[in-house]
Design an enzyme around this catalytic site. Sequence first.
Site, PDB file in Angstrom:
ATOM      1  CB  SER A 186      -7.440   3.886   3.455  1.00 24.55           C
ATOM      2  OG  SER A 186      -6.609   3.176   4.344  1.00 24.55           O
ATOM      3  CB  SER A 239      -8.033   1.198   6.278  1.00 23.78           C
ATOM      4  OG  SER A 239      -8.589   2.474   6.478  1.00 23.78           O
ATOM      5  CE  LYS A 263      -3.795   1.924   2.844  1.00 22.86           C
ATOM      6  NZ  LYS A 263      -4.640   1.624   4.023  1.00 22.86           N
TER       7      LYS A 263
END
Length: 468
Positions: A156, A180, A81
């Site tokens: 996220s 997330s 990420k």
Amino acid sequence: MKHVHSFAGDVMGELDAVGVARAIAAGDFTAAEATEAALARIDAVNGTLGAVAFDDRERARLRAGGNGFSGVFAGVPALIKNNTAFAGVPTRQGSAAVGDRPAARNEPFTDEFLGTGVNLLGASTLPPFGLTATTEFVDREPTRNPWDTEYSAGASSGGSAALVAAGAVPIAHANDGGGSIRIPAAACGLVGLKPTRGRTAPSPMAKTAPIDLVCNGIVSRSVRDTAYFLADLERQRSVKLEPIGLVEGPAQRRLRIGLVTDSITGQPIDADTRSALTGTVDLLSELGHHVEEVPIPISPAYIRQFVDYWAMLAYFLDHFGGRLTGPGFDRSKLDPFTHSLGRRFGRGFYRAPASIVGLKRATAHFREAMSSFDVIMSPTLAHTTPKLGYLDPAGDFDEVLDRLIKYVAYTPANNTSGAPAVSLPLGTSADGLPIGVHFSADLGGERTLLELSYELEAARPFVRIQDR
């Protein structure tokens, strides 16, 4: 509507990450062949999904050619990420305000993830600073849900979830500061386990905060991959938590499960979500577990306290972003949602100390509720995955904030308490979109969550995108 996946007749087939690693170890194919297959899959779907923040394929090819991988996922293609430093890749945090300077070194979790043997092909998308529950932007196309590209992939860790769900890679890095890992797992039909605080290396920014909300992990298509990931981290380093060990299947013991149906906001869950929840309760009862409805283990004051803390993070990004993210930060390019959330803190900054105390007290109430049960279950989200635009970062701030609070009503308590939780894809909406069911355990209780997850996966195999 467009349904997108990249499962193909290549060497990876429909294997999970453990399966890919075992095939490489057996000589069925090489890490280089797995890398090329994953890159071809990414190329087939990313033009539609918009899930890759940085393409690092040439370095990945060099690593695969050397084949010097070790760990449980040796040679398995994956992504990290893009809020987590990976040397040589700009850590853009999903925001145009952050500079493009490549990271000089890995942060600790990156080394842990690489220690499992993965070959990182690049970085996956997130919304600016991971502050919202959809991977949408004001300056570029959104990350789309592969089950239906008109819908949000969650956030996220939306880019990671979209790529894993679409079959581009078997696992990808995700992290979780309010849901997330679990939110995009629910939106995209994946296993998303947020570990106990301290189980994985903290992010450099989060560990200095008054409350460390953020925990690193992965999203996967199988319970097995998540179980092997956590076991391999234990091989790499010891932590002051109850050991998990390698969990390879369900346990014999039957669990006491507390059922939370009501949302802390008072907003009723929608019909599809309720159906997924009640169907899972029926399944658990059939399997011999005791399920008992319980009240919400935190008070309504928690909402304001969490939003105050969340807004404080946005305020510091708005005012001290250069110190937090490094050279090249341009405040004028911050997105409207981050600006507005930061301004909200500025208007009520005096509440911050009391809110932090309140969040810490909420942890005691949450853990007290856990003392009577092995697991507490709820929906992962208060309603099914919304269409893109519902949480538009350029929309009316008060309206978007209200929608976020009502949507993400169940996951944040695990971040403030540090307790582990997993979202499992145990339901499907009338529109054919996945619905997640959420299970929490007390600190250090990942083994219980994994054993239960294996049992539920076997009893009700997760719906596969390629079978739709």
